[in-house]
Scaffold this motif. Structure first.
Motif, PDB file in Angstrom:
ATOM      1  N   ARG A  21      82.615  -3.848  17.737  1.00 33.83           N
ATOM      2  CA  ARG A  21      81.220  -4.295  17.639  1.00 33.83           C
ATOM      3  C   ARG A  21      80.423  -3.345  16.753  1.00 33.83           C
ATOM      4  NH1 ARG A  21      76.142  -2.634  18.146  1.00 33.83           N
ATOM      5  NH2 ARG A  21      76.564  -1.555  20.110  1.00 33.83           N
ATOM      6  N   ASP A  22      80.098  -2.151  17.239  1.00 31.01           N
ATOM      7  CA  ASP A  22      79.316  -1.234  16.400  1.00 31.01           C
ATOM      8  C   ASP A  22      80.162  -0.791  15.204  1.00 31.01           C
ATOM      9  OD1 ASP A  22      77.188   0.348  15.587  1.00 31.01           O
ATOM     10  OD2 ASP A  22      76.757   1.014  17.606  1.00 31.01           O
ATOM     11  N   LEU A  81      77.797  -8.118  23.415  1.00 26.11           N
ATOM     12  CA  LEU A  81      76.424  -7.628  23.251  1.00 26.11           C
ATOM     13  C   LEU A  81      75.429  -8.785  23.173  1.00 26.11           C
ATOM     14  CD1 LEU A  81      74.829  -4.922  22.804  1.00 26.11           C
ATOM     15  CD2 LEU A  81      74.979  -5.382  20.364  1.00 26.11           C
ATOM     16  N   HIS A 105      76.366  -6.851  27.969  1.00 23.27           N
ATOM     17  CA  HIS A 105      75.643  -5.642  27.556  1.00 23.27           C
ATOM     18  C   HIS A 105      74.377  -6.103  26.829  1.00 23.27           C
ATOM     19  CE1 HIS A 105      75.615  -1.845  24.741  1.00 23.27           C
ATOM     20  NE2 HIS A 105      74.587  -1.886  25.567  1.00 23.27           N
ATOM     21  N   PHE A 107      70.304  -5.340  25.474  1.00 22.23           N
ATOM     22  CA  PHE A 107      69.499  -4.193  25.030  1.00 22.23           C
ATOM     23  C   PHE A 107      68.164  -4.653  24.470  1.00 22.23           C
ATOM     24  CE2 PHE A 107      69.509  -4.492  20.375  1.00 22.23           C
ATOM     25  CZ  PHE A 107      70.458  -5.481  20.175  1.00 22.23           C
ATOM     26  N   SER A 147      70.808  -1.254  27.732  1.00 16.47           N
ATOM     27  CA  SER A 147      70.544  -0.131  26.821  1.00 16.47           C
ATOM     28  C   SER A 147      69.118  -0.178  26.284  1.00 16.47           C
ATOM     29  CB  SER A 147      71.453  -0.199  25.591  1.00 16.47           C
ATOM     30  OG  SER A 147      72.786  -0.029  25.930  1.00 16.47           O
ATOM     31  N   GLU A 149      67.346   0.581  23.272  1.00 15.78           N
ATOM     32  CA  GLU A 149      67.668   0.977  21.896  1.00 15.78           C
ATOM     33  C   GLU A 149      66.674   2.039  21.424  1.00 15.78           C
ATOM     34  OE1 GLU A 149      67.526  -2.096  18.896  1.00 15.78           O
ATOM     35  OE2 GLU A 149      68.611  -0.861  17.466  1.00 15.78           O
ATOM     36  N   ASN A 175      72.965   2.613  29.612  1.00 16.04           N
ATOM     37  CA  ASN A 175      73.481   3.292  28.421  1.00 16.04           C
ATOM     38  C   ASN A 175      72.328   3.842  27.589  1.00 16.04           C
ATOM     39  OD1 ASN A 175      75.373   3.955  26.309  1.00 16.04           O
ATOM     40  ND2 ASN A 175      74.569   2.177  25.198  1.00 16.04           N
ATOM     41  N   PRO A 177      71.282   5.113  24.153  1.00 17.80           N
ATOM     42  CA  PRO A 177      71.735   5.277  22.768  1.00 17.80           C
ATOM     43  C   PRO A 177      70.886   6.285  21.994  1.00 17.80           C
ATOM     44  CG  PRO A 177      71.014   3.000  23.229  1.00 17.80           C
ATOM     45  CD  PRO A 177      70.487   3.876  24.315  1.00 17.80           C
ATOM     46  N   THR A 179      70.300   6.032  18.847  1.00 17.42           N
ATOM     47  CA  THR A 179      70.511   4.993  17.832  1.00 17.42           C
ATOM     48  C   THR A 179      70.524   5.524  16.403  1.00 17.42           C
ATOM     49  OG1 THR A 179      69.495   3.426  19.325  1.00 17.42           O
ATOM     50  CG2 THR A 179      69.561   2.778  17.005  1.00 17.42           C
ATOM     51  N   HIS A 210      75.626   6.681  23.984  1.00 14.60           N
ATOM     52  CA  HIS A 210      76.090   5.980  22.776  1.00 14.60           C
ATOM     53  C   HIS A 210      75.463   6.719  21.602  1.00 14.60           C
ATOM     54  CE1 HIS A 210      76.661   2.024  20.507  1.00 14.60           C
ATOM     55  NE2 HIS A 210      75.812   2.675  19.731  1.00 14.60           N
ATOM     56  N   HIS A 212      75.094   8.116  17.652  1.00 14.05           N
ATOM     57  CA  HIS A 212      75.387   7.929  16.230  1.00 14.05           C
ATOM     58  C   HIS A 212      75.440   9.294  15.538  1.00 14.05           C
ATOM     59  CE1 HIS A 212      75.740   3.602  15.589  1.00 14.05           C
ATOM     60  NE2 HIS A 212      75.069   3.529  16.733  1.00 14.05           N
TER      61      HIS A 212
END
Ligand code: KIV
Ligand code: ZN
Length: 520
Positions: A21-22, A81, A105, A107, A147, A149, A175, A177, A179, A210, A212
């Motif tokens: 997905r991501d 998602l 999931h 968000f 989540s 975001e 979750n 993130p 981001t 999560h 980045h």
């Protein structure tokens, strides 16, 4: 500070893999259904706890992938998602409903910047949307992850309030993130600690993170969050993902394994499968791993300096903090020669984990014999490339047949190509600016298209001038990108196969339209 002591019970950290997905949101990393199924089966065997298979409302292709992955995965939970809208959530559920252990999931952004500029919603509207989306998801599915975001740039009191409400509405995983990959490890530790200390019902949910990698801190932030109380880590194989990527699965897992003295945690990952996962993903996406990448890079266990080599020979621990075998790396071994029989070939396939039916083994054996005739030494990597190539091209409706090229310093370079389209042989002679260009021109004349070549990449599967070439061709058409693969001892044949493979994938994509543009 949490530290491990010998004999201490280890706490389990759940590994949530979002490669499909991501990871797929990396430019040029899109995967088709058959590729996602191969990755899903591998991840399932590797022991991930949850795999996020896609964003079902994003496209028909994503929906199908989540739905088919849901049907084949045996052990892991499968997540899909969804944004906070009811249509998104229902589409995700529709795709997930065949999974043994489905998870929705959902968000929504909670940072001031995202709420104002991206969503154009007030904090109160966002808060209501959280309650509505999580409750709706929970009515459909027992397992809901929520989540916020841009969570790490969210105002702390609002974050705590939203998390509390999401748990009350039925989310069992929260979750957080990072981001945009903005947070520092100590800061992230504080955010997770604040949630643990200030959200009254936090004991009813698992905290996930999560991260980045925009500042190169995704893994450091993840480990810091685990020390603060997070018990699920979201990550991707080879760290692929939006922009600079996501936290890499192999680095988190091996970080926890190697430093149990500091962190009393473990995961359910079969670490010997890590190299296989990395190679499978690179071959599917055409994204080569940088040589110095931790754990899975070609140089991760290579010792160049004489003083290091001497140390490693005396005691591996002098310069190695984990064994190459622990992540699945074995010495390239000479396997079979042209006199090897069917039985030895079948045994080798089993040893390499290549599961093929009887007919496919027979076809692979014929190709192996042809390869052994051309190539002096046949290695494990050659067999893996050969089998992959067989699987990649088996179901194509446009197939490579033969190629004859005139190359050299005095042009024009020419290609005589034969291809089979739905069982009919078509041939073409073309010239070009070099033999690759001539070959691609011949293909384009047989299959006219408007796709643009974005990447042409050649890798040698093993060492030596007789090595097989593994070619990746990336084509782009109307914003859709696909990667084609081809392998052969002849680089031009491998190139033609890769280009044709990409055209097959584009044809597949054309038949699937995206109903909505997404911003996640
Ligand atoms: O990076 C991010 O915020 C995401 C969310 C959708 C979890 O990928
Ligand atoms: Zn992300």
């Amino acid at each position: 500070m949490i530290t491990g002591t010998p004999g201490q019970q280890l706490q389990r950290i759940k590994i949530f893999d979002t490669t499909m997905r991501d990871g797929e949101q990396s430019p040029g990393c899109s995967m088709n259904l058959e590729e996602k199924l191969r990755i899903a089966e591998y991840l399932d065997g590797m022991g991930v706890d949850v795999m996020e298979a896609g964003f079902p409302i994003a496209s028909v292709g994503d929906f199908e992938a989540v739905s088919e992955v849901s049907k084949v995965v045996k052990n892991a939970k499968v997540a899909g998602l969804a944004r906070s809208g009811r249509k998104d959530i229902e589409r995700a559920w529709e795709a997930l409903k065949h999974a043994k252990q489905p998870r929705i999931h959902t968000f929504i952004s909670t940072s001031p910047l995202h709420m104002q500029h991206k969503l154009q919603m007030t904090p109160e509207q966002v808060h209501s949307a959280i309650i509505d989306s999580v409750s709706h998801a929970r009515n459909l599915c027992d397992d809901v992850e929520w989540s916020p975001e841009d969570g790490t740039r969210t105002e702390r009191d609002f974050l705590c309030r939203c998390v509390e409400s999401a748990i009350k509405a039925g989310a069992s995983t929260i979750n957080i993130p990072d981001t945009v990959g903005y947070t520092m490890p100590d800061e992230f530790f504080d955010i997770i600690s604040a949630l643990c200390n200030r959200v009254p019902n936090i004991d009813k949910a698992i905290i996930s993170v999560h991260c980045h990698n925009d500042l190169g801190l995704a893994v450091a932030n993840t480990l810091s969050a685990i020390r603060a109380g997070a018990r699920q880590a979201e990550c991707t194989i080879n760290g692929i993902g939006e922009r600079a990527g996501n936290a890499s699965l192999e680095e988190i897992v091996m970080g926890l394994k190697v430093r149990q003295d500091l962190m009393p945690f473990d995961t359910s990952i079969v670490t010997k499968k890590i190299i296989g996962a990395s190679r499978l993903l690179s071959s599917v996406t055409g994204f080569a791993v940088q040589p110095n990448k931790a754990i899975v890079g070609a140089n991760a266990f290579a010792h160049e300096a004489g003083i290091h080599q001497d140390g490693v020979l005396k005691h591996a621990g002098t310069y190695e903090i984990m064994t190459p075998e622990s992540v699945g790396l074995t010495q390239s071994s000479l396997v079979l020669g042209k006199h090897s029989g069917r039985h030895a070939f079948r045994d080798k396939l089993e040893q390499l984990g290549c599961q093929l039916g009887d007919n496919a083994i027979q076809e692979a054996f014929v190709r192996f014999k042809a390869l052994a005739d051309k190539k002096k030494d046949v290695y494990d990597e050659d067999i893996i490339a050969l089998v992959k190539d067989e699987m990649t091209h088996a179901a194509e409706s446009i197939k490579f047949s033969t190629l004859h090229v005139i190359a050299g310093s005095t042009g024009p370079q020419k290609a005589y190509l034969e291809m089979e389209i739905d069982g009919v042989i078509c041939s073409q002679e073309s010239t070009g600016d070099g033999p690759v260009d001539a070959t691609f021109n011949a293909i384009s004349e047989i299959v006219p298209h408007s796709a643009r070549l974005q990447l042409y990449q050649v890798h040698a599967v093993t060492e030596g001038t007789d090595a097989q070439a593994q070619v990746t061709v990336r084509l782009e058409e109307d914003g859709k990108t696909v990667n084609g693969q081809g392998a052969d001892t002849d680089t031009l044949v491998a190139s033609a196969k890769a280009y044709i493979n990409a055209l097959n994938k584009l044809a597949d994509k054309r038949s699937k339209t995206a109903p909505e543009m997404l911003s996640a």
